[in-house]
Structures are given as structure tokens and as C-alpha cells.
Motif scaffolding. Structure first.
Motif, mmCIF file in Angstrom:
data_model
loop_
_atom_site.group_PDB
_atom_site.id
_atom_site.type_symbol
_atom_site.label_atom_id
_atom_site.label_comp_id
_atom_site.label_asym_id
_atom_site.label_seq_id
_atom_site.Cartn_x
_atom_site.Cartn_y
_atom_site.Cartn_z
ATOM 1 N N SER A 1 34.077 75.496 47.176
ATOM 2 C CA SER A 1 33.854 76.928 46.988
ATOM 3 C C SER A 1 33.764 77.652 48.319
ATOM 4 O O SER A 1 33.373 77.072 49.333
ATOM 5 C CB SER A 1 32.554 77.144 46.186
ATOM 6 N N SER A 2 34.107 78.938 48.296
ATOM 7 C CA SER A 2 33.965 79.769 49.490
ATOM 8 C C SER A 2 32.521 80.245 49.649
ATOM 9 O O SER A 2 32.136 80.741 50.700
ATOM 10 C CB SER A 2 34.906 80.979 49.405
ATOM 11 N N MET A 3 31.718 80.105 48.593
ATOM 12 C CA MET A 3 30.308 80.523 48.648
ATOM 13 C C MET A 3 29.483 79.375 49.222
ATOM 14 O O MET A 3 28.839 78.614 48.500
ATOM 15 C CB MET A 3 29.807 80.897 47.256
ATOM 16 N N ALA A 4 29.525 79.234 50.537
ATOM 17 C CA ALA A 4 28.872 78.102 51.186
ATOM 18 C C ALA A 4 27.680 78.542 52.021
ATOM 19 O O ALA A 4 27.838 79.184 53.054
ATOM 20 C CB ALA A 4 29.890 77.365 52.061
ATOM 21 N N ASP A 5 26.482 78.252 51.561
ATOM 22 C CA ASP A 5 25.287 78.368 52.384
ATOM 23 C C ASP A 5 24.325 77.281 51.920
ATOM 24 O O ASP A 5 24.546 76.626 50.904
ATOM 25 C CB ASP A 5 24.655 79.768 52.334
ATOM 26 N N ASN A 6 23.264 77.065 52.667
ATOM 27 C CA ASN A 6 22.355 75.960 52.365
ATOM 28 C C ASN A 6 21.778 76.041 50.957
ATOM 29 O O ASN A 6 21.619 75.028 50.277
ATOM 30 C CB ASN A 6 21.208 75.932 53.381
ATOM 31 N N VAL B 1 23.743 73.163 44.068
ATOM 32 C CA VAL B 1 24.842 72.399 43.472
ATOM 33 C C VAL B 1 24.520 70.911 43.439
ATOM 34 O O VAL B 1 24.699 70.234 42.421
ATOM 35 C CB VAL B 1 26.139 72.662 44.276
ATOM 36 N N VAL B 2 24.026 70.390 44.546
ATOM 37 C CA VAL B 2 23.698 68.959 44.626
ATOM 38 C C VAL B 2 22.565 68.614 43.677
ATOM 39 O O VAL B 2 22.621 67.613 42.949
ATOM 40 C CB VAL B 2 23.350 68.574 46.076
ATOM 41 N N HIS B 3 21.516 69.429 43.666
ATOM 42 C CA HIS B 3 20.389 69.152 42.772
ATOM 43 C C HIS B 3 20.779 69.279 41.305
ATOM 44 O O HIS B 3 20.126 68.695 40.431
ATOM 45 C CB HIS B 3 19.217 70.088 43.086
ATOM 46 N N ALA B 4 21.850 70.041 41.020
ATOM 47 C CA ALA B 4 22.320 70.189 39.637
ATOM 48 C C ALA B 4 23.227 69.039 39.212
ATOM 49 O O ALA B 4 23.692 69.007 38.078
ATOM 50 C CB ALA B 4 23.050 71.519 39.475
ATOM 51 N N GLY B 5 23.495 68.106 40.137
ATOM 52 C CA GLY B 5 24.242 66.918 39.753
ATOM 53 C C GLY B 5 25.616 66.743 40.361
ATOM 54 O O GLY B 5 26.328 65.789 40.024
ATOM 55 N N ALA B 6 26.027 67.640 41.260
ATOM 56 C CA ALA B 6 27.331 67.473 41.902
ATOM 57 C C ALA B 6 27.299 66.289 42.864
ATOM 58 O O ALA B 6 26.262 65.977 43.453
ATOM 59 C CB ALA B 6 27.724 68.740 42.653
ATOM 60 N N ALA B 7 28.451 65.632 43.019
ATOM 61 C CA ALA B 7 28.535 64.502 43.946
ATOM 62 C C ALA B 7 28.768 64.965 45.379
ATOM 63 O O ALA B 7 28.705 64.172 46.312
ATOM 64 C CB ALA B 7 29.662 63.565 43.526
ATOM 65 N N GLY B 8 29.034 66.258 45.544
ATOM 66 C CA GLY B 8 29.239 66.774 46.880
ATOM 67 C C GLY B 8 29.702 68.214 46.876
ATOM 68 O O GLY B 8 29.963 68.796 45.813
ATOM 69 N N PHE B 9 29.780 68.793 48.063
ATOM 70 C CA PHE B 9 30.206 70.179 48.236
ATOM 71 C C PHE B 9 31.095 70.247 49.471
ATOM 72 O O PHE B 9 30.754 69.711 50.529
ATOM 73 C CB PHE B 9 29.006 71.105 48.418
ATOM 74 N N VAL B 10 32.240 70.932 49.324
ATOM 75 C CA VAL B 10 33.144 71.152 50.457
ATOM 76 C C VAL B 10 33.454 72.646 50.535
ATOM 77 O O VAL B 10 33.925 73.233 49.561
ATOM 78 C CB VAL B 10 34.472 70.373 50.297
ATOM 79 N N PRO B 11 33.165 73.296 51.662
ATOM 80 C CA PRO B 11 33.555 74.702 51.817
ATOM 81 C C PRO B 11 35.057 74.856 51.614
ATOM 82 O O PRO B 11 35.843 74.013 52.061
ATOM 83 C CB PRO B 11 33.151 75.013 53.263
ATOM 84 N N LYS B 12 35.467 75.920 50.946
ATOM 85 C CA LYS B 12 36.839 76.036 50.450
ATOM 86 C C LYS B 12 37.913 75.946 51.533
ATOM 87 O O LYS B 12 38.984 75.399 51.302
ATOM 88 C CB LYS B 12 36.990 77.349 49.682
ATOM 89 N N HIS B 13 37.643 76.470 52.705
ATOM 90 C CA HIS B 13 38.688 76.503 53.730
ATOM 91 C C HIS B 13 38.457 75.451 54.818
ATOM 92 O O HIS B 13 38.807 75.658 55.987
ATOM 93 C CB HIS B 13 38.789 77.902 54.327
ATOM 94 N N SER B 14 37.893 74.307 54.406
ATOM 95 C CA SER B 14 37.647 73.215 55.349
ATOM 96 C C SER B 14 38.960 72.557 55.779
ATOM 97 O O SER B 14 39.970 72.628 55.078
ATOM 98 C CB SER B 14 36.751 72.153 54.702
ATOM 99 N N GLN B 15 38.913 71.907 56.920
ATOM 100 C CA GLN B 15 40.056 71.132 57.401
ATOM 101 C C GLN B 15 40.225 69.866 56.551
ATOM 102 O O GLN B 15 39.298 69.440 55.869
ATOM 103 C CB GLN B 15 39.859 70.746 58.869
ATOM 104 N N ARG B 16 41.410 69.264 56.622
ATOM 105 C CA ARG B 16 41.696 68.080 55.812
ATOM 106 C C ARG B 16 40.704 66.951 56.063
ATOM 107 O O ARG B 16 40.352 66.193 55.156
ATOM 108 C CB ARG B 16 43.119 67.579 56.094
ATOM 109 N N ASP B 17 40.239 66.826 57.299
ATOM 110 C CA ASP B 17 39.332 65.740 57.639
ATOM 111 C C ASP B 17 38.037 65.816 56.836
ATOM 112 O O ASP B 17 37.456 64.781 56.488
ATOM 113 C CB ASP B 17 39.014 65.769 59.135
ATOM 114 N N VAL B 18 37.583 67.038 56.541
ATOM 115 C CA VAL B 18 36.357 67.202 55.762
ATOM 116 C C VAL B 18 36.582 66.725 54.326
ATOM 117 O O VAL B 18 35.726 66.055 53.737
ATOM 118 C CB VAL B 18 35.894 68.674 55.775
ATOM 119 N N PHE B 19 37.740 67.052 53.765
ATOM 120 C CA PHE B 19 38.057 66.560 52.424
ATOM 121 C C PHE B 19 38.142 65.028 52.425
ATOM 122 O O PHE B 19 37.687 64.373 51.486
ATOM 123 C CB PHE B 19 39.370 67.172 51.935
#
Length: 232
Positions: free
Chosen positions: A94-99, A105-123
């Protein structure tokens, strides 16, 4: 940052379901995931209902990639409903990335979070961590405690309940202005300002102007006003 190490997933991540209402981003994300991981089968849908329909049909997927901002979703509702519909890991992109959002998201059960416009290495890092049974939080972000998120969400909801006039008055109070100065700035009677201040404190659940200021500053009140302007 990789957290909450658990048992590695029994199967490698070979297929993914992308849930995002922007076709061009879906295409770009599909190519990125295939380039940085073992994922070779992709399914894309533009809304939550489409994702739930596919899952109910028994389609095999190893990973769900979810955007928070979907036309038929409000807040974390999409994540929570998908969490109930499938046992496979869900990574929010998501583009809505803040702490606060990442932590929610994590506490709700997601396995992770990636800011939408991250570089390939982050994915690549995210997919590897999730494949290893870990929870992925991108570098530079901090996972907040659930109690901190709850307190901040409650404060923001209270601030969002203020009318436009009350929001303006609270902003002036935060600037250190007295009732008389606020009345002059807004061209209203001082008695009207007092009435608004009383209403503001009641809505915020505080007993003094100082406490109201502390809540406003703790919750980044200016951002609340900018992102979600209250209504009269």
C-alpha cells in the motif's frame, strides 16, 4: 526487519493472488514478483469480493497481495475478511505507509507490509521472509504495540468528531491563543468560543485546555485535519 519467526511454510510460494484496482500496478507487481521469487502463477482481481469469490471456488494460491484502498473495503476490513477466508499468508502492499498503519496491519494478521513504490529488492526480502515463516516489516519502520495503536486511533476518532469550527478553535488553542484572541480571529463572540471549548473538551474526554492540546499534538492533529477534514 523480520519478526515473529515461526515454522517455515510447508510449500514454496508458487502462486499469488493480487488484489488491487489499478491494472497497471497489477501488471508491474506481477512482473516484479515473478522476477524476485519462485512465484510463476498469477491471479488478479480489482476488489475484495472478487478475491473472496476466487478463494471460495477453491483456486490454489500460496500468497495474497492486498492493497488496503479498494472500492469495496473500509480500513482493515478487507484484510480481516481475507484472513478468515484463507490460511495462506497475506502481504499488504500500500501507498499508505506509516508506523501506525503498518503495525495495525501486522497485528490484524498480515504476514508483512511493503510500501507500494518500493524497489524490487524490498519485495525480494519480503517474499523470502514470508517463505521462511517470518513477518516482514520494511527497514526504517517500527512495529508499535497494540495498546499504542488503540490509544492513537481512539484519539484520532475523537478529533475527527469535531466540527469545522471546533477544529479551527482547537488549532488556535494549540497555538497558545486565549479565548479573547480566538474570538477576534474568528469574528465571533467570546461566549461562543467558551461554548465551543466546552464542547471540544467533552468530545475529547478531557478536563482542561492543556489536556486537549496534548491529545491534539500526540495525534498529529494538523495531519488529521489535512487528511480527513471534519464536517459541520
Amino acid at each position: 526487519m523480520h519478526l515473529q519467526t515461526g515454522k517455515p511454510l510447508s510449500n514454496p510460494l508458487l502462486s499469488a493472488l493480487i488484489v488491487d484496482d489499478h491494472p497497471l500496478f497489477c501488471d508491474a507487481l506481477s512482473m516484479t514478483l515473478q522476477a524476485v521469487s519462485s512465484i510463476n502463477s498469477m491471479h488478479t482481481v480489482t476488489n475484495l469480493q472478487g478475491a473472496l469469490d476466487l478463494i471460495s471456488q477453491g483456486i490454489h494460491i500460496d500468497l495474497v497481495v492486498l492493497d488496503l484502498n479498494l472500492p469495496d473495503v473500509n480500513g482493515l476490513d478487507g484484510l480481516l475478511r481475507l484472513r478468515k477466508a484463507t490460511k495462506c499468508p497475506i502481504v499488504v502492499v500500500s501507498s499508505m505507509a506509516d508506523n501506525r498503519i503498518i503495525s495495525s496491519v501486522v497485528h490484524a494478521g498480515a504476514a508483512g507490509f511493503v510500501p507500494k513504490h518500493s524497489q524490487r529488492d524490498v519485495f525480494h526480502q519480503a517474499i523470502k521472509a514470508i517463505s521462511d515463516g517470518e513477518t516482514f516489516v520494511p527497514a526504517g519502520y517500527v512495529l508499535l504495540e497494540e495498546s499504542d495503536i488503540t490509544d492513537k486511533n481512539d484519539a484520532m476518532n475523537r478529533l475527527a468528531s469535531l466540527t469545522n469550527q471546533q477544529a479551527r478553535i482547537l488549532q488556535l488553542i494549540c497555538e497558545g491563543k486565549l479565548n479573547k484572541q480566538i474570538a477576534f480571529d474568528l469574528s465571533i463572540a467570546e461566549t461562543t468560543v467558551k461554548a465551543h471549548v466546552t464542547a471540544i473538551m467533552r468530545k475529547l474526554g478531557v478536563q482542561s485546555r492543556t489536556q486537549a492540546v496534548l491529545i491534539a499534538k500526540k495525534s498529529s492533529f494538523a495531519n488529521v485535519l489535512h487528511d480527513s477534514p471534519p464536517t459541520d
